[in-house]
Design an enzyme around this catalytic site. Structure first.
Site, PDB file in Angstrom:
ATOM      1  N   CYS A 119      -0.619   4.154  -6.376  1.00 47.24           N
ATOM      2  CA  CYS A 119       0.107   3.518  -5.067  1.00 47.24           C
ATOM      3  C   CYS A 119       0.602   4.323  -3.936  1.00 47.24           C
ATOM      4  O   CYS A 119       0.578   4.220  -2.427  1.00 47.24           O
ATOM      5  CB  CYS A 119       0.904   2.642  -5.683  1.00 47.24           C
ATOM      6  SG  CYS A 119       1.131   1.512  -6.541  1.00 47.24           S
ATOM      7  N   HIS A 260       4.340   1.656   1.437  1.00 46.04           N
ATOM      8  CA  HIS A 260       3.350   1.137  -0.257  1.00 46.04           C
ATOM      9  C   HIS A 260       3.915  -1.596  -0.022  1.00 46.04           C
ATOM     10  O   HIS A 260       5.351  -0.808  -0.305  1.00 46.04           O
ATOM     11  CB  HIS A 260       3.834   1.560  -0.781  1.00 46.04           C
ATOM     12  CG  HIS A 260       3.183   1.005  -2.194  1.00 46.04           C
ATOM     13  ND1 HIS A 260       1.566   0.753  -2.210  1.00 46.04           N
ATOM     14  CD2 HIS A 260       3.639   0.618  -3.659  1.00 46.04           C
ATOM     15  CE1 HIS A 260       1.252  -0.507  -2.983  1.00 46.04           C
ATOM     16  NE2 HIS A 260       2.593   0.279  -3.642  1.00 46.04           N
ATOM     17  N   ASN A 290      -0.023  -6.324  -3.646  1.00 44.58           N
ATOM     18  CA  ASN A 290       0.306  -5.504  -4.115  1.00 44.58           C
ATOM     19  C   ASN A 290      -1.596  -4.608  -4.532  1.00 44.58           C
ATOM     20  O   ASN A 290      -2.197  -4.594  -5.793  1.00 44.58           O
ATOM     21  CB  ASN A 290       1.078  -4.611  -5.064  1.00 44.58           C
ATOM     22  CG  ASN A 290       1.256  -3.545  -5.428  1.00 44.58           C
ATOM     23  OD1 ASN A 290       0.148  -2.758  -4.719  1.00 44.58           O
ATOM     24  ND2 ASN A 290       1.706  -2.466  -5.531  1.00 44.58           N
TER      25      ASN A 290
END
Ligand code: COA
Length: 336
Positions: A119, A260, A290
């Site tokens: 990520c 993020h 995500n």
């Protein structure tokens, strides 16, 4: 021999592009396949829906994002010198996804590689691309964040399947001699002792694919959500505050935190620690979930498209992910 120019330059983002696949899986869909509810997903994560790619792999997402970048900027494929693709879901181990993108778009003068930072991958790739520009050797570097998370998600595991989605986004980096603009600073970290809490064990050289690895579901993401949550909140907030302090940035100086998009509660906690208000935070987790390496460039692409980011805006990009990996980049936006 090609000579390097030794002028001092910053790397600035001069274009953005994105690709989101059409197919949407909303929270109601997950109510039908696992023991969950729209209410749980919304309140615990902030996600309402996510998109999934039906045909193709991560190179499809990345290629379409770069095509969109080229359409918007007028960049020609042969002008691209380097392609960096941040991803944890490459089409295959080799060739690199960057090579597949290079071939798909006909970037005949480019070299490139994939970067695995989970990520935080886009931040790692952006810093790497910025260093290539700052070296004076390259003038057009394309940095992509793309992940087909649906290819490594276990759709019987309610603790992970509701979280992830597919997407890709790309930025063009070019030099600027105006050092007020572009990438100003970065603080990046990794700590492999976090490997137990978030990983995909199967398919690599330690556990090559076998009937056993398939039976044991080792080709899917495993996450200890609570453990990752605690370190993510601290890691993302600490590094975001540190980059503010190091650059004498007050909360009112920051146009946007570009976080993020793993969990709205992690994003809110980071914003609180930075002392910034809700309208200083870019959020699109509700639409995409995500998307791992794609979340941050997707935020940039969405807000640029909606004309919410202006030239001169100071942005703090911040991420936490598997590894563990985490970090922040401070930059000044250059596009009108
Ligand atoms: N639907 C309904 N209930 C669920 C569920 C779902 N989709 N997923 C988990 N639960 C349940 C759990 O089984 C647990 O039940 P129990 O109390 O009976 O054992 C309960 O909800 C609480 O689980 P917990 O794991 O504490 O939930 P949480 O509030 O921590 O949320 C995450 C889970 C994964 C959303 C959250 O931990 C998270 O965002 N973690 C960090 C993610 C991250 O930053 N990753 C790094 C980048 S990828």
């Amino acid at each position: 021999m090609r000579k390097r120019e030794r002028k001092i330059v910053n790397a600035q983002i001069t274009g953005v592009g994105k690709y989101i696949p059409e197919k949407i899986l909303d929270n109601k869909y997950f109510e039908k396949i696992v023991d969950t509810s729209d209410e749980w997903i919304r309140t615990r994560t902030g996600i309402r829906e996510r998109h999934v790619l039906e045909e193709g792999g991560t190179s499809t997402l990345a290629t379409r994002a770069v095509e969109n970048l080229m359409e918007q900027t007028g960049l020609k494929p042969e002008e691209i010198e380097v392609i960096i693709v941040a991803t944890v879901s490459p089409d295959m181990f080799f060739p690199a996804t960057a090579c597949l993108v290079q071939d798909n778009i006909g970037a005949k003068n480019a070299w490139g590689f994939d970067l695995s930072g989970a990520c935080s991958g886009f931040l790692f790739a952006l810093q790497t691309g910025a260093n290539l520009i700052e070296s004076g050797q390259y003038k057009k570097v394309v940095v992509v964040g793309a992940d087909k998370m649906s290819s490594i998600v276990d759709y019987t595991d309610r603790t992970t399947c509701v979280i992830f989605g597919d997407g890709g986004a790309a930025v063009l980096l070019e030099p600027t001699e105006d050092l007020e603009y572009g990438v100003q600073d970065s603080i990046l970290h990794c700590d492999g002792s976090g490997k137990e809490a978030l990983h995909m064990l199967g398919g690599g050289s330690l556990n090559p694919a076998s009937h056993e690895t398939v039976d044991k579901k080792m080709h899917y993401i495993y996450q200890d959500g609570q453990k990752v949550f605690k370190v993510a909140v601290k890691g993302m907030a600490d590094v975001s505050v540190e980059i503010m302090k190091r650059n004498n940035l007050k909360s009112e100086d920051i146009a946007y935190l570009v976080p993020h998009q793993a969990n709205l509660r992690i994003i809110d906690a980071t914003a609180r620690r930075m002392g910034i208000s809700k309208d200083q935070v870019i959020i699109n987790i509700d639409k995409y979930g995500n998307t791992t390496a794609a979340t941050i460039p997707l935020c940039l692409a969405d807000y640029y498209e909606e004309k919410k980011i202006q030239r001169g805006d100071k942005l703090v990009l911040s991420a936490f992910g598997a590894g563990f990996t985490w970090g922040a980049i401070y930059l000044t936006w250059s596009i009108d």
